[in-house]
Scaffold this motif. Structure first.
Motif, mmCIF file in Angstrom:
data_model
loop_
_atom_site.group_PDB
_atom_site.id
_atom_site.type_symbol
_atom_site.label_atom_id
_atom_site.label_comp_id
_atom_site.label_asym_id
_atom_site.label_seq_id
_atom_site.Cartn_x
_atom_site.Cartn_y
_atom_site.Cartn_z
ATOM 1 N N ARG A 442 0.812 -1.216 0.000
ATOM 2 C CA ARG A 442 0.000 0.000 0.000
ATOM 3 C C ARG A 442 0.848 1.268 0.000
ATOM 4 O O ARG A 442 0.336 2.366 -0.226
ATOM 5 N N PHE A 443 2.149 1.120 0.261
ATOM 6 C CA PHE A 443 3.039 2.281 0.221
ATOM 7 C C PHE A 443 3.769 2.415 -1.111
ATOM 8 O O PHE A 443 4.571 3.334 -1.278
ATOM 9 N N LEU A 444 3.522 1.503 -2.034
ATOM 10 C CA LEU A 444 4.217 1.506 -3.314
ATOM 11 C C LEU A 444 3.246 1.765 -4.453
ATOM 12 O O LEU A 444 2.105 1.267 -4.433
ATOM 13 N N ASN A 445 3.691 2.482 -5.443
ATOM 14 C CA ASN A 445 2.880 2.749 -6.634
ATOM 15 C C ASN A 445 3.104 1.638 -7.654
ATOM 16 O O ASN A 445 3.587 1.845 -8.756
ATOM 17 N N VAL A 446 2.765 0.428 -7.246
ATOM 18 C CA VAL A 446 2.925 -0.760 -8.094
ATOM 19 C C VAL A 446 1.561 -1.412 -8.235
ATOM 20 O O VAL A 446 0.986 -1.884 -7.254
ATOM 21 N N ALA A 472 15.808 -0.845 -11.778
ATOM 22 C CA ALA A 472 15.626 0.447 -12.444
ATOM 23 C C ALA A 472 14.152 0.817 -12.369
ATOM 24 O O ALA A 472 13.285 0.106 -12.897
ATOM 25 N N LEU A 473 13.852 1.934 -11.693
ATOM 26 C CA LEU A 473 12.488 2.434 -11.565
ATOM 27 C C LEU A 473 12.290 3.551 -12.581
ATOM 28 O O LEU A 473 13.043 4.529 -12.593
ATOM 29 N N GLN A 474 11.287 3.400 -13.445
ATOM 30 C CA GLN A 474 11.027 4.367 -14.493
ATOM 31 C C GLN A 474 9.600 4.887 -14.383
ATOM 32 O O GLN A 474 8.714 4.220 -13.852
ATOM 33 N N GLY A 475 9.375 6.075 -14.891
ATOM 34 C CA GLY A 475 8.041 6.646 -14.892
ATOM 35 C C GLY A 475 8.082 8.153 -14.996
ATOM 36 O O GLY A 475 9.137 8.778 -14.885
ATOM 37 N N GLU A 476 6.896 8.740 -15.212
ATOM 38 C CA GLU A 476 6.805 10.191 -15.326
ATOM 39 C C GLU A 476 7.072 10.860 -13.979
ATOM 40 O O GLU A 476 7.171 10.200 -12.943
ATOM 41 N N ALA A 479 5.455 9.839 -10.263
ATOM 42 C CA ALA A 479 5.099 8.416 -10.259
ATOM 43 C C ALA A 479 5.645 7.696 -9.023
ATOM 44 O O ALA A 479 5.564 6.472 -8.950
ATOM 45 N N ALA A 480 6.170 8.415 -8.063
ATOM 46 C CA ALA A 480 6.660 7.865 -6.789
ATOM 47 C C ALA A 480 7.916 7.030 -6.962
ATOM 48 O O ALA A 480 8.162 6.096 -6.212
ATOM 49 N N LYS A 481 8.758 7.374 -7.919
ATOM 50 C CA LYS A 481 10.007 6.637 -8.110
ATOM 51 C C LYS A 481 10.959 6.874 -6.938
ATOM 52 O O LYS A 481 11.541 5.933 -6.393
ATOM 53 N N ILE A 585 11.082 -1.696 -13.599
ATOM 54 C CA ILE A 585 9.688 -1.559 -13.171
ATOM 55 C C ILE A 585 9.212 -0.167 -13.578
ATOM 56 O O ILE A 585 9.785 0.846 -13.157
ATOM 57 N N ASP A 586 8.165 -0.134 -14.426
ATOM 58 C CA ASP A 586 7.558 1.137 -14.831
ATOM 59 C C ASP A 586 6.450 1.487 -13.857
ATOM 60 O O ASP A 586 5.542 0.683 -13.604
ATOM 61 N N LEU A 587 6.537 2.672 -13.278
ATOM 62 C CA LEU A 587 5.544 3.130 -12.310
ATOM 63 C C LEU A 587 4.586 4.099 -12.989
ATOM 64 O O LEU A 587 5.021 5.038 -13.676
ATOM 65 N N PRO A 588 3.279 3.910 -12.828
ATOM 66 C CA PRO A 588 2.300 4.793 -13.466
ATOM 67 C C PRO A 588 2.175 6.127 -12.741
ATOM 68 O O PRO A 588 2.620 6.285 -11.600
ATOM 69 N N GLN A 589 1.558 7.073 -13.407
ATOM 70 C CA GLN A 589 1.315 8.381 -12.817
ATOM 71 C C GLN A 589 0.252 8.280 -11.724
ATOM 72 O O GLN A 589 -0.662 7.464 -11.797
#
Length: 841
Positions: A442-446, A472-476, A479-481, A585-589
Motif C-alpha cells: 500500500r506504500f508503493l505505486n505498483v 531500475a524504476l522508471q516513470g513520469e 510516479a513515486a520513483k 519496473i515502470d511506475l504509473p502516474q
C-alpha cells in the motif's frame, strides 16, 4: 648545654628540610611550603619555619619540631631521633659514663630506624631486614638467646609477608619492604625478596604457583632489570605475570612516592588491568633503555590490552573493543578507535588527554600488532554470510544484529561475525514478528502483480550471497520513483543520505560501495558508459584499483558486490551488459487527488516498518530452508538470484513458478527496450525484416544499414562512422539480437565475414504490451489493499482505487504507439566520448 639544645645550636635546619623533603616553595621570610610526607599530599600542604624548625600540615593536622619530624618520618623513638640529628649536626654522641661533644671528625655508625620481619610458612620469625640512617640496610637473625647475629648464615630465605602471599590470588611485587607495607595499607597483598634488586632466587618461585603476579619496578635501570628477572623466573609458574610501569614517576621513584603524589588504588588497578601480560621469557629478556618514565604512547598501548586485534585479507588493521556491555569493531586508524583510546586515557589518568604524537605512536604499534600478531578475518557492512546463517547489522548503538537461519531469526548481541560502521549508517528498527510483506504494497505505486513480485524479489535478494540484480524504476514525474527507492533503502540499509547522485569517477563509486550495503541513485537522466560498466561490476562482483595517495607505486584496491537501485524519467537501461543484469519496473502516474502529505505518509510507514522488516526476514528464512532444493528447467541470466527468490515462494504464498514467470517476462521487456535504444540493432532488424540471411564484411554491412536509416541518424554522434566501430557495436548487440531471433556470427578466417540469419525467435514483448498482459492475466492480489500505492505525495492507505476514464486509456495507447514509432531511430547523443572510445578499439 644538653644534647637537644646543642643539636639545635649546630643544626642547619634549612638544609635538613631540603634533604628530607626535596624542593620547597619559598614563603615570606623564613617560611616555606613542601609536600607533607605523612599523607598523600599533592598541594604542598606542609608549612615550615626554616629558622626554628617548627612545622604543621594544613591537610592532616600533623605538627611539631625537627625532633618530632624525624621521629615520625623514620618511625623511631626520641633517642633514635637524637642520634640521627646529632649526626646531621656533626656532633658525636658518646654514651656511658659521660659524653664527649664536638664537631664530627669521622663518619658515625648508622642508626637502625626501621625493621622488617621475615616469617616462614608457619609464622615463625626467620630473620629481619634493618633500615638505617643514613639510608642503608643489613640483615640479622635471632641467636636463640634474645639477641641478634648480623648475618644470615644457615637461614632459609623466604619472601616478605609470606603468610599473606600464600592466601592471596593477586600479589604485587615492588622492590622493597617499605613499598610492600605501603601497598598493604591500601588493602593490597604485596611482597618482595630480601637483599634488594637483582637478588631473586628460584627458591621463591614455588610460593607464586597459579597466582596473578604484578611486578612494579622502581624508576631506574636496576629496578627495571630486577623486574624482568622476576618475570622470567615466574613465567610458566604464575597464572599471569605483568610488569606495570607507573606514569609521572621521577627518576629513582617508587610506588610509595607515586601514591604519596596523589596516585590512587583505583588508578593502580586500572593500570594493572590495561597492562598486557608477559607472554614469553624472550619478551622479558629484551633490555629496557632510555628514560625510565613510561611514555604516554606506552600507557595508551597498555590501555588497549583487552582489545582484539586482527586484519582483513587486504591487510587492513582492525580492532574489536569492549564498550559497556557490548563490543565494537573499528579500523585501527579510524576516528572511532582513536576516540575510544583517548576516552580510556582520559578516564584512567584523572581527566588528562594524550598528546597527538603519543596517540600516533601508539596507533602505529597497535596497527603492527593487528597486522603481524592478529588473525585474518573478514569485516562486513550491514550483511554477512556464514555457512549456517545470514547476519544483519541493525546499526543500533549497542551493535545488535539479526541472525537468520533455516529455522528462524532472532536478535543477538555481540554477533560472531565482524561488522564495521560507516559514518552515514543509520539504524534499522527492531523487527517484529507476525507482519506481512503485503503491508508494504500500500506504500508503493505498483499496480500489477508481476511488478509487485519483482519488487519483493529485489528486497529478498538483497540478503542473498549475490550476485544482485540492478533495479531500475522508471516513470513520469510524480510516479513515486524516489519514494519507492527511499522505501527500499529504509528496509535494507538506512542512511543519513539515502539517495545519491551519480559520482564523478569510479573511485568515488567504489568508496560509496565500500561504506554502504545498498546503493540508491536518484533522478538520473543518462548513464555515461563508465558508470554503466561500474554498475555491472558492482552487480555481479568486481574490483577497482587506483594509485594510493602520496605514493608512486602502491595500489589501493576496492572490491565489492552490492544491490543497486536507479530511478529516472527516461529509459536508463540501454546498454546490453547493464540490461542483462537489470529488473525494470515502470511506475504509473498518480492522480493529484490521490496524493498524501509527506508527514502522514512517512508516519504510517514508520509504524509498519518493524512488521515489514520481520516479514522480510521470514522470507529469507524460507530462502535458506529451500535454496538447495530448488531445481529450474532452465537457468536464466542472474541464475543465483532466480533460485534464491524461487525458494521463498512457499513462505510468500506465491504459486510455484510465478516469480520466474514474472522475471522472464520482465527480461523480455528489458531486451526489447535495449534493442529499441540501439540504432545499430534497429537498423539490423530492418535489414532482416524481408530476408532470412545476410553475409558480408563490416564495410558492406555499414553501407547496407545506412541505406535504411534516416539522414539525421547517420549524422548523430552515436551512429558508427567506421566499419570496425560497427563491428564492435554489433558484437555488443548480438546477445539481445539472438533473443529476438537473429543470429550474428563473425568469421574467424581472414575474410572477416559477418553472417546474420534468422533463427528460432523467442517470445519477446515490448514493455507496454508485457505490462498490459500482466494486468489482464494477473490482476492485483485481492487480499492486498486495493488503494492506490503511496509515495511521499501518494494517497492515504484507506483511500479507494479510482478507475481511469476510458478516453484516458485511449490517449495513453495512442501516445505509446507514437513513442514506439519514434524509438525506432532515436537521434539523441549519448556522449561525445562514445565515438572516441569505439575508435580506439
Amino acid at each position: 648545654m644538653d644534647l637537644k639544645a646543642e643539636i639545635l645550636a649546630h643544626l642547619d635546619i634549612r638544609a635538613l628540610y631540603h634533604k628530607e623533603l626535596g624542593e620547597l616553595k619559598n614563603g615570606r621570610g623564613d617560611q616555606a611550603l613542601g609536600l607533607c610526607p605523612f599523607h598523600k599530599d599533592t598541594k604542598a600542604s606542609l608549612s615550615l619555619n626554616l629558622k626554628t624548625g617548627l612545622w604543621n600540615c594544613k591537610a592532616c593536622s600533623a605538627k611539631g619540631d625537627v625532633f618530632t619530624f624525624i621521629r615520625k618520618k623514620y618511625d623511631t623513638d626520641f633517642k633514635g631521633a637524637l642520634d640521627i640529628l646529632a649526626q646531621e649536626a656533626g656532633i658525636e654522641n658518646a654514651r656511658g659514663n659521660g659524653r664527649r661533644r664536638g664537631k664530627k671528625e669521622g663518619k658515625a655508625a648508622p642508626q637502625i630506624v626501621k625493621t622488617y620481619d621475615y616469617c616462614d610458612e608457619d609464622g615463625v620469625l626467620v630473620f629481619q631486614v634493618c633500615r638505617t640512617h643514613p639510608k642503608g640496610f643489613f640483615q640479622r637473625r635471632p641467636d636463640a638467646k634474645g639477641g641478634w647475629v648480623n648475618n644470615l648464615d644457615g637461614v632459609v630465605l623466604v619472601p616478605y609477608r609470606l603468610l599473606e602471599v600464600l592466601k592471596a590470588e593477586m600479589v604485587l611485587i615492588p622492590e622493597g619492604e617499605k613499598d610492600c607495607d605501603t601497598l598493604v595499607e591500601f588493602g593490597l597483598t604485596s611482597t618482595c625478596n630480601p637483599q634488594g634488586a637483582g637478588k631473586w632466587r628460584a627458591d621463591y618461585n614455588k610460593h607464586f604457583k597459579d597466582k596473578q603476579v604484578v611486578i612494579i619496578p622502581d624508576n631506574d635501570e636496576p629496578g627495571r632489570k630486577h623486574a624482568q628477572d622476576v618475570a622470567r623466573h615466574l613465567h610458566g609458574i604464575a597464572a599471569t605475570v605483568k610488569v606495570v610501569e607507573l606514569p609521572d614517576l621521577p627518576e629513582k621513584g617508587d610506588i610509595s612516592e607515586w601514591l604519596k603524589r596523589g596516585g590512587t588504588k583505583e588508578q593502580l588497578l586500572a593500570l594493572i588491568e590495561s597492562t598486557s601480560e608477559c607472554n614469553s621469557p624472550a619478551d622479558q629478556e629484551q633490555p629496557v633503555t632510555g628514560d625510565a618514565k613510561p611514555t604516554q604512547s606506552e600507557l595508551l598501548i597498555g590501555l588497549a590490552a583487552d582489545a582484539e586485534f586482527f586484519h582483513t585479507p587486504d591487510k587492513t588493521a582492525y580492532v574489536t573493543v569492549p564498550v559497556d556491555d557490548h563490543r565494537e569493531t573499528w579500523p585501527v586508524r579510524s576516528k572511532g578507535f582513536r576516540l575510544w583510546l583517548r576516552g580510556r586515557f582520559y578516564k584512567t589518568f584523572k581527566n588528562k588527554a594524550p598528546n597527538a604524537q603519543a596517540l600516533q605512536d601508539a596507533l602505529g604499534v597497535l596497527e603492527s600488532r593487528a597486522l603481524f600478531d592478529g588473525p585474518e578475518l573478514s569485516v562486513h557492512v550491514r550483511v554477512a554470510h556464514t555457512p549456517e546463517a545470514v547476519f544483519v547489522d541493525l546499526g543500533t548503538p549497542t551493535w545488535e544484529a539479526v541472525k537468520i537461519t533455516a529455522q528462524g531469526w532472532h536478535v543477538v548481541a555481540n554477533p560472531p561475525v565482524k561488522f564495521r560502521r560507516s559514518k552515514g549508517m543509520a539504524a534499522l528498527p527492531l523487527p517484529q514478528r507476525g507482519g506481512s510483506l503485503k503491508e508494504l504494497r500500500r506504500f508503493l505505486n505498483v499496480k500489477s502483480e508481476r511488478c509487485w513480485r519483482l519488487f519483493v524479489a529485489i528486497l529478498i535478494a538483497a540478503f542473498s550471497p549475490g550476485p544482485f540484480p540492478i533495479l531500475a524504476l522508471q516513470g513520469e514525474q510524480g510516479a513515486a520513483k524516489t519514494t519507492a527507492a527511499r522505501l527500499l533503502k529504509l528496509l535494507l540499509d538506512p542512511s543519513t543520505a539515502p539517495l545519491r547522485s551519480v559520482p564523478k569517477e569510479v573511485r568515488d563509486l567504489m568508496i560509496a560501495a565500500n561504506n554502504s550495503w545498498c546503493l540508491t541513485f536518484d533522478n538520473l537522466s543518462t548513464l555515461p558508459d563508465w558508470v554503466t560498466d561500474a554498475f555491472c561490476r558492482l552487480s555481479t562482483g568486481g574490483g577497482f584499483g587506483t594509485r594510493e595517495l602520496y605514493t608512486d607505486v602502491e595500489e589501493c584496491l576496492f572490491e565489492s558486490m552490492r544491490p543497486i537501485v536507479l530511478n529516472g524519467i527516461t529509459s536508463l537501461v540501454t546498454k546490453q551488459d547493464l540490461a542483462d543484469r537489470a529488473v525494470i519496473i515502470d511506475l504509473p502516474q498518480i492522480e493529484d487527488e490521490d496524493r498524501l502529505p509527506e508527514k502522514t505518509f512517512w508516519r504510517e510507514f514508520e509504524k509498519a516498518r518493524p512488521r515489514i522488516l520481520g516479514a522480510l526476514f521470514d522470507a529469507v528464512v524460507g530462502c535458506l530452508a529451500k535454496h538447495d532444493q530448488v531445481r529450474l528447467d532452465a537457468l536464466p541470466r542472474m541464475a543465483d538470484f532466480a533460485i534464491w527468490v524461487t525458494a521463498a515462494e512457499p513462505v510468500l504464498g506465491w504459486p510455484s513458478g510465478s516469480f520466474l514467470e514474472a522475471y522472464t517476462g520482465n527480461r523480455s521487456a528489458v531486451v526489447e527496450q535495449s534493442l529499441e535504444a540501439d540504432q545499430v540493432a534497429v537498423a539490423v532488424r530492418l535489414l532482416m525484416a524481408e530476408r532470412d540471411s545476410w553475409v558480408g564484411n563490416a564495410s558492406v554491412l555499414l553501407e547496407a544499414l545506412e541505406a535504411l536509416i534516416p539522414e539525421s541518424t547517420k549524422r548523430s554522434k552515436v551512429w558508427p562512422k567506421a566499419a570496425h566501430i560497427l563491428s564492435n557495436r554489433l558484437k555488443r548487440a548480438s546477445t539481445f539480437l539472438r533473443k529476438v531471433g537473429l543470429e550474428v556470427e563473425f568469421s574467424k578466417s581472414g575474410d572477416r565475414k559477418i553472417t546474420i540469419r534468422k533463427g528460432s525467435e523467442k517470445s519477446v514483448r515490448s514493455a507496454h504490451s508485457a505490462q498490459g498482459q500482466e494486468e489482464s492475466v494477473n490482476p492485483p492480489d485481492a487480499s492486498v489493499d486495493a488503494s492506490p500505492n503511496l509515495d511521499a505525495s501518494a494517497t492515504h492507505p484507506d483511500a479507494s482505487q479510482k478507475e481511469a476514464p476510458r478516453d484516458k486509456d485511449r490517449k495513453i495507447g495512442e501516445m505509446d504507439a507514437k513513442d514506439a514509432s519514434d524509438a525506432k531511430f532515436p537521434t539523441y547523443s549519448i556522449s561525445a566520448e562514445d565515438d572516441l572510445l569505439e575508435g580506439e578499439i
